[in-house]
Design an enzyme around this catalytic site. Structure first.
Site, PDB file in Angstrom:
ATOM      1  N   GLU A   1       4.164   1.598 -19.296  1.00  0.00           N
ATOM      2  CA  GLU A   1       4.636   2.851 -20.681  1.00  0.00           C
ATOM      3  C   GLU A   1       6.324   1.955 -20.828  1.00  0.00           C
ATOM      4  O   GLU A   1       7.620   1.274 -19.464  1.00  0.00           O
ATOM      5  CB  GLU A   1       5.140   3.736 -19.632  1.00  0.00           C
ATOM      6  CG  GLU A   1       3.677   4.694 -19.378  1.00  0.00           C
ATOM      7  CD  GLU A   1       4.156   5.940 -19.078  1.00  0.00           C
ATOM      8  OE1 GLU A   1       2.977   6.587 -18.785  1.00  0.00           O
ATOM      9  OE2 GLU A   1       4.315   6.452 -17.509  1.00  0.00           O
ATOM     10  N   CYS A   2       6.724   2.552 -21.852  1.00  0.00           N
ATOM     11  CA  CYS A   2       8.705   1.775 -21.623  1.00  0.00           C
ATOM     12  C   CYS A   2       8.667   0.588 -21.452  1.00  0.00           C
ATOM     13  O   CYS A   2       8.187  -0.401 -21.926  1.00  0.00           O
ATOM     14  CB  CYS A   2       8.994   3.127 -21.821  1.00  0.00           C
ATOM     15  SG  CYS A   2      10.662   3.185 -22.537  1.00  0.00           S
ATOM     16  N   GLY A   3       9.733   1.103 -20.250  1.00  0.00           N
ATOM     17  CA  GLY A   3      10.477  -0.284 -19.670  1.00  0.00           C
ATOM     18  C   GLY A   3       9.056  -1.508 -19.381  1.00  0.00           C
ATOM     19  O   GLY A   3       9.119  -2.526 -18.759  1.00  0.00           O
TER      20      GLY A   3
ATOM     21  N   THR B   1       2.465   1.272 -23.961  1.00  0.00           N
ATOM     22  CA  THR B   1       3.228   2.704 -24.525  1.00  0.00           C
ATOM     23  C   THR B   1       4.512   2.445 -24.275  1.00  0.00           C
ATOM     24  O   THR B   1       5.508   2.548 -23.605  1.00  0.00           O
ATOM     25  CB  THR B   1       2.657   3.883 -25.062  1.00  0.00           C
ATOM     26  OG1 THR B   1       2.977   4.370 -23.545  1.00  0.00           O
ATOM     27  CG2 THR B   1       1.200   4.358 -24.686  1.00  0.00           C
TER      28      THR B   1
END
Length: 436
Positions: free
Chosen positions: A327-329, A427
């Protein structure tokens, strides 16, 4: 039923977090069990709440969560003496299009749970007008009750006198006034507050803030204003399924952004969580059947992560046979490369083709609704996932097949679709709940 208050304000930056922490510690020091909550998608503040109360704090979100979910999460405060729910932005600030049970505004939670609002008012550059602002908030929406105010950053005794008279004339209780010169605040970072675990003296800061409110705030009046009208918790569970039976979870200073309610839901469903530290060059636990890399601040450690060969090779080997999700990072680290704020390019794990850069900062902020084109651990194709995106990276390349059709809170499609390749998925948004 537990008495509760919502700590809110006309806007961000007026001292909601500081006052919440100070009140939580002050009442805890009196021997009360204090349960904190945070409105909206925020990872940082709940960790500070834990430092103040030694009790886990979770997020409540009317855009992403249905009412049964919110009430079920509120149930964790059933054994507390007092609930303090910290708001986000201004009291009525939310998105334009209603989500599952509201717009994400703090007022949604106040009305839903029957908790009155304690407003933090910063009267810098004004006097009687501050009372007019508070009166406007009080009268703006039926069903949201303002219990009173704490005035923060008062300039002088004369300033305080003018303010108190104006609030009295408006029929608004003043629980206290904090002098400007004695302000206690938490340090900030580019994505909001610095994480609680990064502050060696966080306990001392909260303790000093508690001493300040003990002197300048009528704590007995605040406690008396708290409402006992909290609805009974729902028996329904949260709409998040665990991604596996045993989950290898990256957890350190680079990977810390995972909502507490998500981890609680995984454990409640019988899943085991085995943490590992990429920054310490550790790989995922081999006995796990899925690996999850949450967001955080990997861009601050890009060089170190690129140099940690054991972590990168172990994660690649794990992904040969088992699912890995970021997720993200975490998604950025699963990608091919990351360019830091100084323009240096660092090779990442390479399970996905994503390349990102922080050299030219661009804010990506807001709620996201994603309809999955392919499965991710715990969620089937076609699932509608509600989450939140907040980062400053720019996409240089996203060559893999898109993971989902992603829309913002208005319904507009965004370019951050996520990616998938073999057993790896990622994501840019952080999952809050599945829409069911």
């Amino acid at each position: 039923m537990t008495a509760g208050l919502v700590i809110s304000a006309p806007a961000s930056g007026v001292g909601k977090t500081t006052l919440t922490l100070a009140l939580a510690r002050a009442f805890s020091d009196r021997g009360l069990k204090v349960q904190c909550f945070k409105n909206g998608p925020d990872y940082i503040d709940p960790a500070f709440h834990v430092a103040a109360t030694v009790r886990a704090s979770v997020n409540l979100d009317s855009w992403a969560m249905d009412r049964p979910t919110i009430k079920q999460l509120v149930g964790r405060g059933a054994d507390a003496d007092l609930v303090l729910a910290e708001g986000s932005m201004g009291l009525f600030d939310g998105v334009a299009v209603r989500g599952v049970s509201g717009t994400g505004a703090t007022a949604d939670i106040a009305e839903m749970m029957g908790w009155p609002v304690l407003l933090v008012i910063d009267p810098s550059g004004q006097a009687q007008t501050a009372a007019a602002v508070a009166a406007g908030l009080r009268d703006f929406r039926a069903g949201v009750r303002v219990a009173g105010v704490v005035i923060n950053r008062v300039g002088s005794s004369r300033h305080e006198q003018l303010l108190r008279q104006a609030f009295a004339d408006s029929g608004i209780a003043v629980f206290g006034a904090l002098p400007r010169h004695a302000e206690i605040s938490m340090p900030r970072r580019h994505l909001g507050l610095v994480q609680a675990e990064e502050q060696a003296h966080i306990g001392c800061l909260i303790g000093e803030a508690a001493r300040l409110v003990n002197v300048h705030v009528d704590l007995d009046a605040v406690l008396q204003a708290a409402s006992h009208g909290t609805p009974q918790p729902s028996v329904h569970g949260l709409n998040v399924d665990p991604p596996g039976q045993r989950i290898a979870l990256a957890r350190d200073g680079a990977f810390s952004f995972v909502y507490p309610h998500i981890l609680d839901r995984w454990r409640d469903a019988g899943a085991e969580i085995a943490t590992f530290s990429p920054l310490s060059d550790e790989g995922p636990d081999e006995s796990s059947d899925v690996c999850w890399l949450p967001g955080g601040y990997p861009e601050l450690h890009a060089g170190r992560l690129a140099a940690n060969a054991r972590f990168r090779s172990a994660l690649r080997a794990f992904a040969d046979t088992r699912a890995v999700h970021g997720e993200c990072g975490g998604y950025m680290v699963l990608g091919a490369a990351m360019t830091d704020s100084k323009g240096a390019r660092h090779e990442m794990v390479g399970l996905l083709g994503l390349e990102t850069s922080f050299a030219e900062r661009r804010m990506h902020l807001g709620y996201r609704l994603a309809e999955l084109s392919a499965p991710i651990p715990g969620h089937r194709p076609g699932a509608r996932l509600r989450g939140h995106e907040f980062h400053y990276s720019t996409i240089i390349a996203q060559p893999d097949p898109p993971l989902a059709v992603v829309r913002d809170a208005t319904g507009a499609i965004v370019e951050e679709t996520g990616s998938r390749r073999r057993h790896a998925t990622g994501t840019f948004f952080h999952l809050i709940a599945e829409e069911r």
